[in-house]
Motif scaffolding. Sequence first.
Motif, PDB file in Angstrom:
ATOM      1  N   MET A 168      12.201  10.823 121.913  1.00  0.00           N
ATOM      2  CA  MET A 168      13.153  10.104 122.745  1.00  0.00           C
ATOM      3  C   MET A 168      14.419  10.937 122.970  1.00  0.00           C
ATOM      4  O   MET A 168      14.990  10.957 124.054  1.00  0.00           O
ATOM      5  N   LEU A 169      14.842  11.645 121.935  1.00  0.00           N
ATOM      6  CA  LEU A 169      16.032  12.490 122.047  1.00  0.00           C
ATOM      7  C   LEU A 169      15.839  13.563 123.112  1.00  0.00           C
ATOM      8  O   LEU A 169      16.787  13.925 123.821  1.00  0.00           O
ATOM      9  N   LEU A 170      14.619  14.060 123.247  1.00  0.00           N
ATOM     10  CA  LEU A 170      14.328  15.102 124.226  1.00  0.00           C
ATOM     11  C   LEU A 170      14.624  14.673 125.657  1.00  0.00           C
ATOM     12  O   LEU A 170      14.865  15.517 126.524  1.00  0.00           O
ATOM     13  N   GLN A 171      14.615  13.362 125.916  1.00  0.00           N
ATOM     14  CA  GLN A 171      14.866  12.877 127.275  1.00  0.00           C
ATOM     15  C   GLN A 171      16.355  12.821 127.610  1.00  0.00           C
ATOM     16  O   GLN A 171      16.727  12.697 128.783  1.00  0.00           O
ATOM     17  N   GLY A 172      17.206  12.934 126.617  1.00  0.00           N
ATOM     18  CA  GLY A 172      18.640  12.745 126.838  1.00  0.00           C
ATOM     19  C   GLY A 172      19.252  13.727 127.819  1.00  0.00           C
ATOM     20  O   GLY A 172      20.194  13.395 128.541  1.00  0.00           O
ATOM     21  N   ILE A 173      18.712  14.938 127.884  1.00  0.00           N
ATOM     22  CA  ILE A 173      19.267  15.976 128.764  1.00  0.00           C
ATOM     23  C   ILE A 173      19.150  15.588 130.234  1.00  0.00           C
ATOM     24  O   ILE A 173      19.867  16.122 131.091  1.00  0.00           O
ATOM     25  N   ARG A 174      18.291  14.628 130.547  1.00  0.00           N
ATOM     26  CA  ARG A 174      18.108  14.235 131.939  1.00  0.00           C
ATOM     27  C   ARG A 174      19.376  13.653 132.553  1.00  0.00           C
ATOM     28  O   ARG A 174      19.542  13.664 133.783  1.00  0.00           O
ATOM     29  N   ALA A 175      20.287  13.160 131.737  1.00  0.00           N
ATOM     30  CA  ALA A 175      21.544  12.625 132.265  1.00  0.00           C
ATOM     31  C   ALA A 175      22.340  13.712 132.993  1.00  0.00           C
ATOM     32  O   ALA A 175      22.992  13.443 134.008  1.00  0.00           O
ATOM     33  N   PHE A 176      22.274  14.949 132.506  1.00  0.00           N
ATOM     34  CA  PHE A 176      22.977  16.043 133.173  1.00  0.00           C
ATOM     35  C   PHE A 176      22.343  16.361 134.527  1.00  0.00           C
ATOM     36  O   PHE A 176      23.045  16.680 135.488  1.00  0.00           O
ATOM     37  N   PHE A 177      21.023  16.282 134.596  1.00  0.00           N
ATOM     38  CA  PHE A 177      20.350  16.493 135.879  1.00  0.00           C
ATOM     39  C   PHE A 177      20.742  15.385 136.850  1.00  0.00           C
ATOM     40  O   PHE A 177      20.980  15.645 138.036  1.00  0.00           O
ATOM     41  N   GLY A 178      20.795  14.153 136.361  1.00  0.00           N
ATOM     42  CA  GLY A 178      21.188  13.043 137.225  1.00  0.00           C
ATOM     43  C   GLY A 178      22.580  13.224 137.786  1.00  0.00           C
ATOM     44  O   GLY A 178      22.827  12.978 138.981  1.00  0.00           O
TER      45      GLY A 178
END
Length: 242
Positions: free
Chosen positions: A102-112
Motif C-alpha cells: 500500500m505504501l508503494l502507491q503513495g508516490i502517485r500523489a506527486f504524479f496527480g
Amino acid sequence: MFSPSAPWTMIGLDLLMIVYTLWAVSVARPLGKLGPVIALSMLGWLAVLHWGLTNESLFPKNISGVAFLIVIFAAVGVVGAVLLLVAPVRRLLFGLDQQQLMLLQGIRAFFGGTFLMHASLGVLPQSFGIIDGFTHIGAGFFGLIAAFSLAAGVNGARRAWFANLFGLADILIVASSLALVLLPEIGPHHPMMYAVFLPAPVWLWFHVISIAKLVSPDAAAFRTTRSERSNVSPTASSMAVS
C-alpha cells in the motif's frame, strides 16, 4: 504543442518513483545485490523510453486508439512476466507486507499534482488533466491511509481493498480514455507516456499482488492480530481513530 519542460518534469517524476519504490520495498529488509539490478533495469527502460519518445520512433504517428490500447496492455503483460517469472523479483514482491504494498502507491500523489499542473499549462486537455490529477492524488492518499491502517490494526484489510479497487480503476480508466478518446489530440509520443509505460504497469501489478494476498487462504497473516494491536502505542492508536 506541449511545453519543452514537460518531458523533463515527467522524467523527474519517474526517477522519484524509482527511488521511492526501492525505498519502500527495502523498509523491512535490505535488498542486497537485487537493489542495483532493479534500479539499473528501471533506469535502462526509462532511457529507452526517453529515446523513443524524443525521436517519436516508438509508435506509428497514426496508430489507432484500439491498437494503442493493445500496446498498453501488452506492456502491462511484459512487466507482469518480469515481476512474476523472474524468481528473485517474485520472491521479493510476495514477501512484502501489505503495508509496504500500500505504501508503494503513495508516490502517485506527486504524479496527480503534476497532471493538474499540466492541465493548467495546456500540456494536457484540461478536463482530462484535472480528473486524472485528482484520481491519482486520491489513489496515492488512499494507499497511504491503508498502509497506516494496516500498521495500526484498524480496519486495515477493508481499507486495503478500497485502495486497491480505487487505484486499479484509476489506471484502467485513464489508460482506456487516453487511448480511445485523447490519442488523436495528444499523439502517441506525448510526455504522458512517461507515466503510462513505466510507473503505471508497475503500480497495477502491485495492486494485483496485494489483492492476491488479501484473497489467499493465509490472508489473515497480512492483517494485524489482536495481540499485535495491544502492542500499538497509544499515540498511534489515537491517530488511527482520529
